[in-house]
Scaffold this active site. Structure first.
Site, PDB file in Angstrom:
ATOM      1  N   LYS A 121       0.741  -1.254   0.037  1.00  0.00           N
ATOM      2  CA  LYS A 121       0.001  -0.028  -0.077  1.00  0.00           C
ATOM      3  C   LYS A 121       0.829   1.257  -0.086  1.00  0.00           C
ATOM      4  O   LYS A 121       0.705   2.133  -0.513  1.00  0.00           O
ATOM      5  CB  LYS A 121      -0.886  -0.030   1.149  1.00  0.00           C
ATOM      6  CG  LYS A 121      -2.035  -0.967   0.867  1.00  0.00           C
ATOM      7  CD  LYS A 121      -2.961  -1.210   2.133  1.00  0.00           C
ATOM      8  CE  LYS A 121      -4.024  -2.358   1.906  1.00  0.00           C
ATOM      9  NZ  LYS A 121      -4.508  -2.813   3.186  1.00  0.00           N
ATOM     10  N   LYS A 203      -5.969 -12.459 -10.714  1.00  0.00           N
ATOM     11  CA  LYS A 203      -7.272 -13.028 -10.190  1.00  0.00           C
ATOM     12  C   LYS A 203      -8.217 -12.126 -10.064  1.00  0.00           C
ATOM     13  O   LYS A 203      -8.018 -10.973 -10.490  1.00  0.00           O
ATOM     14  CB  LYS A 203      -7.339 -13.801  -8.705  1.00  0.00           C
ATOM     15  CG  LYS A 203      -6.599 -12.773  -7.921  1.00  0.00           C
ATOM     16  CD  LYS A 203      -6.563 -13.348  -6.556  1.00  0.00           C
ATOM     17  CE  LYS A 203      -6.047 -12.420  -5.212  1.00  0.00           C
ATOM     18  NZ  LYS A 203      -6.559 -12.674  -3.971  1.00  0.00           N
ATOM     19  N   LYS A 206     -12.100  -6.720  -6.491  1.00  0.00           N
ATOM     20  CA  LYS A 206     -13.027  -5.704  -6.308  1.00  0.00           C
ATOM     21  C   LYS A 206     -12.978  -4.311  -6.811  1.00  0.00           C
ATOM     22  O   LYS A 206     -13.858  -3.902  -7.284  1.00  0.00           O
ATOM     23  CB  LYS A 206     -13.131  -5.660  -4.589  1.00  0.00           C
ATOM     24  CG  LYS A 206     -13.777  -6.641  -3.970  1.00  0.00           C
ATOM     25  CD  LYS A 206     -14.210  -6.125  -2.513  1.00  0.00           C
ATOM     26  CE  LYS A 206     -13.046  -6.646  -1.843  1.00  0.00           C
ATOM     27  NZ  LYS A 206     -13.444  -6.278  -0.246  1.00  0.00           N
TER      28      LYS A 206
END
Ligand code: TRP
Length: 341
Positions: A121, A203, A206
């Protein structure tokens, strides 16, 4: 420390959380929600929308409420029964703030800085490296420990956080008194299913990679378009050829939603070099639509009744609060923060 050494600790508590930072997709369904649904009859379950965690990376709260409602509705549409589980929102459990504070004193700067998700992050968003981001694993440990949960259904990407939760729990138990059982990753007697994206690379996600991800909210036409655009190669060149990753992925998806004889037919066609990828994708698209449509429709119906959703959220918060208050009594006792006694 072994959980069995924690006097009176409950042995059947499941806890998990999902951040409301985007739309739920097929990977969430097969990786998480389907598991939750199986657990709800056998365990005491706490399932939470992690709105506080989302603040570490998404300080703009303008769309937050709508996202929370959608996550709740989609979980219910997938089969979670709010009467059986505590389905709640993280920020409604005020005890969380207190336990988070205590656990922060037991978490070291060095170990927090080494966390893989923290480093990712920081790399992605170097201008917002806030303290909440650093202590993200402490908050997650709090969510789990506040119910003294032992079983945490999560994917591989959360394993390090879970390991840290065990460390914080053990540190608390040794520094003060044994209160917390060791939480462990838990999946309902099946291998964790990885749901690949439609692009043969990553994959489903969201928030990223939207064309390669099938969302539970996707309309029929969108599903069809995404599947038909999926990458394929020029076909097998010899009998029983090895499948390229993007072809393997299409078969993986097919196995999730199509009937066995359909899968077998395409396996056979592939192995005999007679496969037509166009047909495979058409079939996959239609079976996906059959799979996702009822979930989408049910979620939309649930979303349309906001009063009911609020009731569900409140009921969930009440159940989770009772559990959290009970734990906090033990915590304060163990820490001797009981000066009126
Ligand atoms: N960190 C988790 C994720 O990103 C979400 C989460 C928050 C969670 N609190 C939790 C998961 C407690 C399991 C248990 O997906």
């Amino acid at each position: 420390m072994d959980f069995k050494n924690i006097p009176g600790a409950p042995e059947n508590i499941v806890m998990s959380g999902i951040r409301p930072t985007g739309f739920l997709h097929l990977g969430n369904y097969f990786g998480a929600m389907r598991n939750y649904v199986k657990m709800q009859d056998e365990f005491t379950c706490f399932f939470m929308v992690a709105d506080l965690h989302s603040l570490t990376t998404h300080p703009d709260t303008s769309g937050l409420k709508q996202n929370i409602y959608r996550v709740l509705a989609e979980n219910i549409a997938c089969g979670l029964d709010p009467a059986k589980v505590a389905l709640y929102c993280q920020s409604h459990i005020h005890e969380t703030a207190e336990l988070y504070l205590y656990l922060n004193m037991l978490a070291y700067k060095g170990e927090l800085e080494k966390t893989a998700t923290f480093k990712d992050k920081v790399r992605l968003n170097p201008e917002n490296v806030n303290a909440g981001l650093l202590t993200y694993p402490v908050l997650m440990a709090t969510d789990i420990l506040i119910h003294r949960a032992m079983f945490v259904p999560v994917g591989k990407d959360q394993e390090q956080h879970l390991e840290m939760a065990r460390n914080f729990a053990n540190r608390f138990n040794t520094r003060y008194e044994p209160v917390f059982p060791e939480p462990q990753a838990f999946n309902f007697n099946s291998e964790l299913i990885k749901v690949p994206g439609l692009d043969g690379a990553g994959k489903m996600s969201k928030s990223e990679n939207q064309m390669a991800t099938l969302y539970l909210a996707d309309e029929d036409e969108v599903i069809r378009k995404k599947v038909m655009r999926a990458k394929t190669d020029s076909g097998p060149t010899k009998k029983n050829d090895v499948k390229a990753p993007e072809i393997e992925n299409l078969f993986t998806l097919l196995k999730l939603v199509s009937k066995t004889d359909v899968v077998e037919k395409f396996e056979h066609d592939f192995n005999t070099c007679t496969i037509r990828y166009g047909d495979l994708k058409k079939q996959l698209a239609e079976d996906m639509i059959q799979f996702i449509r009822p979930i989408r429709q049910s979620a939309n119906a649930i979303l349309a009744d906001e009063d009911n959703l609020r009731k569900i959220m409140k009921q969930g918060a009440e159940k989770a609060t009772i559990s959290a208050m009970n734990t906090m009594k033990l915590v304060r006792e163990a820490m001797k923060l009981n000066y009126f006694k």
